[in-house]
Scaffold this active site. Structure first.
Site, PDB file in Angstrom:
ATOM      1  CB  ALA A   4      34.094  56.634  -8.655  1.00  5.65           C
ATOM      2  CE  LYS A   5      27.492  55.636 -13.418  1.00  8.94           C
ATOM      3  NZ  LYS A   5      28.532  56.751 -13.991  1.00  8.94           N
ATOM      4  NE  ARG A   6      35.436  53.628  -6.474  1.00  5.65           N
ATOM      5  CZ  ARG A   6      36.049  53.561  -7.934  1.00  5.65           C
ATOM      6  NH1 ARG A   6      35.005  53.031  -8.867  1.00  5.65           N
ATOM      7  NH2 ARG A   6      37.096  53.894  -7.968  1.00  5.65           N
TER       8      ARG A   6
END
Length: 313
Positions: free
Chosen positions: A110-112
């Site tokens: 999700a590359k949060r």
């Protein structure tokens, strides 16, 4: 909050048990699915997004079942599920649940990144539990690890580190990505002579000390297979990190490229393959009725390819 084992140890042990450092990426689109799954879903009651999510869930579960004794971990790219709204998110939740039942370790891609309370909310949403009305707890996804973008700096990462340390979870932070234009930012040279991706690698190594494990830190790094020379150098900067390695297969990275960043013992990396595993049935030219068997054959070929590359380093 106490846990039996940290994420990195569980992942390293699972890779060793299957003698296979490969990662199944389930990033499905409807045109990846065989016609019979789409027809089965079309016959069900419900809205078009619900039917689409049902077809994707069937696709995921059959592949997961077919590869459970070969591949140690699975990565779900959240955008492919969010595209179908609430139905897609429920598909992701059910896919993760099924993967856990089969023994996979799971990563949500999700590359949060965010600061303070927002980062903590991401931890609850993807890795842990949220309190709901009535004093009960609800597990939205319950993944073992997630991907992070570290470009907000330490205050955008530290809440994730705390959660991973306390809950036995893991994270993989972008360092040298596999996309062609990665160098537009990541290759820029800083005043101290380091390139941006090298500075990020140094930060990840430092952050990793906050979540130590038996052999590796549960703070890993995303290092693309398309940049093997840089991966070798980054291993020297990040000896305790497990590298999540995209770019193998459809993106052009070969097995030799993919294992370039493993340590001297042939450990410390997990190589992602998405389209090459999901679309193996199309490559074989079949009808798709045996799509999961085709994925299994490709997973075995990938495993053996990685074993060969590691043996000849």
């Amino acid at each position: 909050m106490s846990v039996a084992k940290d994420f990195a140890t569980r992942l390293d042990e699972r890779i060793a048990a299957l003698d296979n450092p490969s990662l199944l990426g389930l990033d499905p689109r409807l045109d990846y699915l065989p016609k019979h799954l789409q027809a089965k879903a079309e016959a069900k009651n419900g809205s078009a997004p619900e039917k689409s999510a049902a077809a994707i869930l069937d696709f995921n579960c059959e592949i997961l079942e077919a590869l459970k004794d070969i591949v140690p971990a699975v990565k779900f790219q959240s955008a492919y599920y969010e595209a179908y709204g609430a139905s897609g998110k429920e598909c992701l939740r059910n896919s993760l649940k099924f993967a856990r039942q089969l023994g996979y370790l799971s990563i949500v891609d999700a590359k949060r990144n965010d600061i303070a309370s927002t980062a903590e909310a991401y931890c609850r949403a993807i890795l842990g539990q949220s309190e709901v009305i009535g004093g009960e707890s609800y597990t939205p996804l319950g993944a073992d690890a997630l991907t992070l973008n570290g470009y907000l700096g330490s205050d955008g990462i530290e809440p994730f580190l705390k959660y991973c340390r306390e809950a036995g979870k893991g994270c993989f932070i972008l360092v040298r990505t596999s996309n062609p234009s990665a160098g537009e930012l990541q290759d820029l040279i800083l005043e101290d002579g380091r390139r941006v991706y090298e500075a990020m690698g140094d930060l990840v190594a430092r952050w990793g000390t906050a979540v130590p494990g038996k052999t590796f830190s549960s703070v890993g790094a995303v290092v693309g297979a398309t940049w093997p020379r840089q991966a070798i150098a980054l291993r020297q900067r990040m000896p305790q990190q497990i590298f999540l390695i995209p770019g193998y297969g459809a993106q052009g990275g070969g097995a030799d490229d993919a294992v370039a960043g493993f340590n001297q013992y042939g450990r410390g990396g997990i190589v992602n393959a998405s389209r090459s595993l999901m679309l193996a049935w199309q490559k074989e030219g079949g009808s798709g009725l045996d799509f999961a068997a085709a994925s299994r054959r490709e997973a075995i070929r990938m495993r053996d390819d990685l074993r060969r590359a590691l043996a000849h380093r």
